[in-house]
Design a protein around this motif. Sequence first.
Motif, PDB file in Angstrom:
ATOM      1  N   ILE A 142      -2.111  15.365  -5.445  1.00  0.00           N
ATOM      2  CA  ILE A 142      -2.477  14.842  -6.763  1.00  0.00           C
ATOM      3  C   ILE A 142      -3.835  15.364  -7.203  1.00  0.00           C
ATOM      4  O   ILE A 142      -4.512  14.748  -8.019  1.00  0.00           O
ATOM      5  N   PRO A 185      -5.225  12.838 -13.288  1.00  0.00           N
ATOM      6  CA  PRO A 185      -6.446  12.210 -13.798  1.00  0.00           C
ATOM      7  C   PRO A 185      -7.191  11.507 -12.668  1.00  0.00           C
ATOM      8  O   PRO A 185      -6.578  11.044 -11.705  1.00  0.00           O
ATOM      9  N   GLU A 186      -8.526  11.449 -12.786  1.00  0.00           N
ATOM     10  CA  GLU A 186      -9.314  10.944 -11.663  1.00  0.00           C
ATOM     11  C   GLU A 186      -8.969   9.508 -11.281  1.00  0.00           C
ATOM     12  O   GLU A 186      -9.060   9.143 -10.119  1.00  0.00           O
ATOM     13  N   VAL A 187      -8.513   8.716 -12.298  1.00  0.00           N
ATOM     14  CA  VAL A 187      -8.174   7.318 -11.993  1.00  0.00           C
ATOM     15  C   VAL A 187      -7.070   7.251 -10.944  1.00  0.00           C
ATOM     16  O   VAL A 187      -7.056   6.364 -10.090  1.00  0.00           O
ATOM     17  N   ASN A 188      -6.113   8.193 -10.999  1.00  0.00           N
ATOM     18  CA  ASN A 188      -5.028   8.194 -10.021  1.00  0.00           C
ATOM     19  C   ASN A 188      -5.573   8.386  -8.608  1.00  0.00           C
ATOM     20  O   ASN A 188      -5.054   7.816  -7.658  1.00  0.00           O
ATOM     21  N   ILE A 207       1.973   6.499  -6.900  1.00  0.00           N
ATOM     22  CA  ILE A 207       0.851   7.218  -7.519  1.00  0.00           C
ATOM     23  C   ILE A 207       0.998   8.720  -7.297  1.00  0.00           C
ATOM     24  O   ILE A 207       0.545   9.536  -8.100  1.00  0.00           O
ATOM     25  N   LEU A 226       2.639   1.682  -3.350  1.00  0.00           N
ATOM     26  CA  LEU A 226       1.671   2.123  -4.359  1.00  0.00           C
ATOM     27  C   LEU A 226       1.365   3.604  -4.188  1.00  0.00           C
ATOM     28  O   LEU A 226       1.329   4.375  -5.158  1.00  0.00           O
ATOM     29  N   PRO A 284     -14.420   8.208  -5.059  1.00  0.00           N
ATOM     30  CA  PRO A 284     -15.086   7.256  -4.186  1.00  0.00           C
ATOM     31  C   PRO A 284     -14.052   6.799  -3.165  1.00  0.00           C
ATOM     32  O   PRO A 284     -13.091   6.141  -3.527  1.00  0.00           O
ATOM     33  N   MET A 337      -7.459   3.474  -3.035  1.00  0.00           N
ATOM     34  CA  MET A 337      -7.277   2.045  -2.868  1.00  0.00           C
ATOM     35  C   MET A 337      -6.004   1.738  -2.089  1.00  0.00           C
ATOM     36  O   MET A 337      -5.974   0.831  -1.257  1.00  0.00           O
ATOM     37  N   ALA A 338      -4.936   2.534  -2.350  1.00  0.00           N
ATOM     38  CA  ALA A 338      -3.690   2.336  -1.616  1.00  0.00           C
ATOM     39  C   ALA A 338      -3.912   2.586  -0.124  1.00  0.00           C
ATOM     40  O   ALA A 338      -3.375   1.864   0.717  1.00  0.00           O
ATOM     41  N   LEU A 339      -4.735   3.585   0.183  1.00  0.00           N
ATOM     42  CA  LEU A 339      -5.060   3.865   1.588  1.00  0.00           C
ATOM     43  C   LEU A 339      -5.744   2.677   2.234  1.00  0.00           C
ATOM     44  O   LEU A 339      -5.442   2.295   3.368  1.00  0.00           O
ATOM     45  N   LEU A 340      -6.685   2.097   1.486  1.00  0.00           N
ATOM     46  CA  LEU A 340      -7.377   0.904   1.971  1.00  0.00           C
ATOM     47  C   LEU A 340      -6.363  -0.185   2.309  1.00  0.00           C
ATOM     48  O   LEU A 340      -6.419  -0.799   3.376  1.00  0.00           O
ATOM     49  N   GLY A 365       0.827  -1.204   0.000  1.00  0.00           N
ATOM     50  CA  GLY A 365       0.000   0.000   0.000  1.00  0.00           C
ATOM     51  C   GLY A 365       0.860   1.252   0.000  1.00  0.00           C
ATOM     52  O   GLY A 365       0.618   2.187  -0.770  1.00  0.00           O
ATOM     53  N   PHE A 371     -12.523   4.587  -1.205  1.00  0.00           N
ATOM     54  CA  PHE A 371     -12.567   3.157  -0.911  1.00  0.00           C
ATOM     55  C   PHE A 371     -12.113   2.854   0.505  1.00  0.00           C
ATOM     56  O   PHE A 371     -12.387   1.786   1.027  1.00  0.00           O
ATOM     57  N   PHE A 384      -8.527   7.401  -7.609  1.00  0.00           N
ATOM     58  CA  PHE A 384      -9.126   6.124  -7.204  1.00  0.00           C
ATOM     59  C   PHE A 384      -8.041   5.199  -6.654  1.00  0.00           C
ATOM     60  O   PHE A 384      -8.217   4.543  -5.633  1.00  0.00           O
ATOM     61  N   VAL A 385      -6.922   5.165  -7.410  1.00  0.00           N
ATOM     62  CA  VAL A 385      -5.846   4.259  -7.010  1.00  0.00           C
ATOM     63  C   VAL A 385      -5.283   4.682  -5.652  1.00  0.00           C
ATOM     64  O   VAL A 385      -4.993   3.839  -4.799  1.00  0.00           O
TER      65      VAL A 385
END
Lengths: 332, 290
Positions: free
Chosen positions: B87, B91-94, A300, A296, B35, B100-103, A293, B37, B96-97
């Motif tokens: 960030i 782009p919005e996908v980054n 990112i 990543l 979102p 997810m990394a936080l999750l 995590g 996550f 999301f990722v």
Amino acid sequence: MKSVFSPERIGWLLALIVAVLLPLVVGGYLTSILLLIAIWSIVAVSLNLLYGYTGQLSLGHSAFLGIGAYALGIIGVKLHIGFWPAFFAAIAISGLFGFLIGIPALKLRGPYFVLVTLGFAAIVGVIVLGWTQLTGGANGLAGVPRPTPIPLPFGKTLRFDSLLAMYYFTLFFLVLIALICHRLVRSLLGRTFVAISRDENLAEALGINTMQKKLISFTISALFSGVAGALYASYNSVISPDIAYFARGMDVLACLIVGGAGTMAGPMIGTFVMTAIPEALQIVPTLRTLINGFILLIFIIFLPTGIAGGFKALFARRRRSLSSGMGRNGIA
Amino acid sequence: MIELAQYLLNGISQGCVYVLLASGLTIIFGILNVPNFAQGHLYMVAAYLGFYMVMSYAMNYWLALVLATFALGILGLLVYFFVFYPIRNAPEVNLFVAAMALLMILEGGALFLFGTETKWFLIPWSRSVLSVGNLSLQVQRVIVIAGTTVVMLALWLFIKRTSLGAALEATAQHREGALLCGIKVSRISAMAFVVGTALAGIAGVLIGPAVLLEPTMGMGPLLVAFSAIIFGGLGSVAGAVLGSVILGVVESLASGYISATYNLAFVFAIMIIMLLFRPKGLFGKEVWRP
């Protein structure tokens, strides 16, 4: 014109030679780790086709991995069908699920698509745990068949009972799938994938049937993930619900992004780095998710194009020429 | 008949947890278009925080509730400034990722710090049950319903009756417009994140004593909360509240009448069907952004 021996091709050839020769030198333990790297690379390569090249972020690939693994397990263990028909059936079933899920899911964009893939992965996880008669529930399935020997001419047979043979069997599929993806993204179909990833509305305005192309990409990606799932089940011979746990899909995505989404080498570099480094540092498995995590997150924020994307940018700057890179450069 | 009434009651109390999670998600989504996550895992962290405060330091439950909520708010602030602020233009996908990394970090951290074995969050009234006629409900579940009502009323007053709340709503409606009006959008975004995570904190400590604690306890409620948001219509807090209660009831009815194993599968199936036939949800505006 590219020469036959471009630096890129030489690099790939060297990587392949190392991948073939390394297990002959190192011991059994390291070979088993290389095998797992190969299996996870297959998932990362297939996710790359969908995310890196077509721009659709799926958090649900643990579902296809699980479907591939459990399909082989159920067909092989419960129905007592031989390995090869079961293997190809498992692959076909994953592809079919990809197609069926893709139809509703791909109508949606952005966060909605991501959420549906995550919801689908959660449903598969619940079913795998809950449908005990079929999947064995939390205990999983044991005795998943290994590949049966293939008779070759001159009275020889190709056997798969050793670890080394299983490794080459997996490597064969990794190379095959990587080659298919390589040809695919350079075909007209692949160019439409990239067009969709850059700007879906524009692609649609240009007359691309975006829904159909996305569905093709999603189905192929699911099918290849199913191959990895079936290989994993066959190698491990025991499958547990952990393979279909949604976090597996996220781990693969982490590997893909760290390596570099939208590049050919990225998924493999990422999987190698994310597996080899914790292994070399002897990090306890319970810490893996935490460290993955963090890695990543750092990528990112600071290098969203990943390792391969970073190298690409470095070389492009050095040559002072426009990068003709494919995929979503600059977008993870 | 009494059975049905009991299931409805259980569903409403379960739905209240989703209400808190889903309204937090809606506020964060409205401002950042992410979102989050990690929301379910923030809720898990809060439940564990409350657990350790009460069980290890013998703290009063209500004090623990307040402290854990504040702690989660501060965590939300840190997450916003160290993860989403750098960030914000990617782009919005980054984004999301990153969520997810936080999750992954929260789940991995919880596995490492708290272990995999389930924990009981025991408070004096953990085992008590309130009965009215033939209906009965755990006392803590009653507190969940009451607490959720109070928090949601406070949130409503905050958004509708204070200038900060108005700024929050304005930013969610039109980011550039809000900027033009002199609203400090990045501060409002930070505030949205703090409010959103604090709501997850309240949810975690409220439900903690009524469930078993484990590091993965946040994933199911997170997905249901997302389903509720989609069901109610994205971007509307009222829709999120109604969607959460409805899905809580659906989950309770499904586990009562059909199968307790697959109750979550029903909820996700409803989400997928909803997306197919009415993607904007019950009260939502447009789903596609240009």
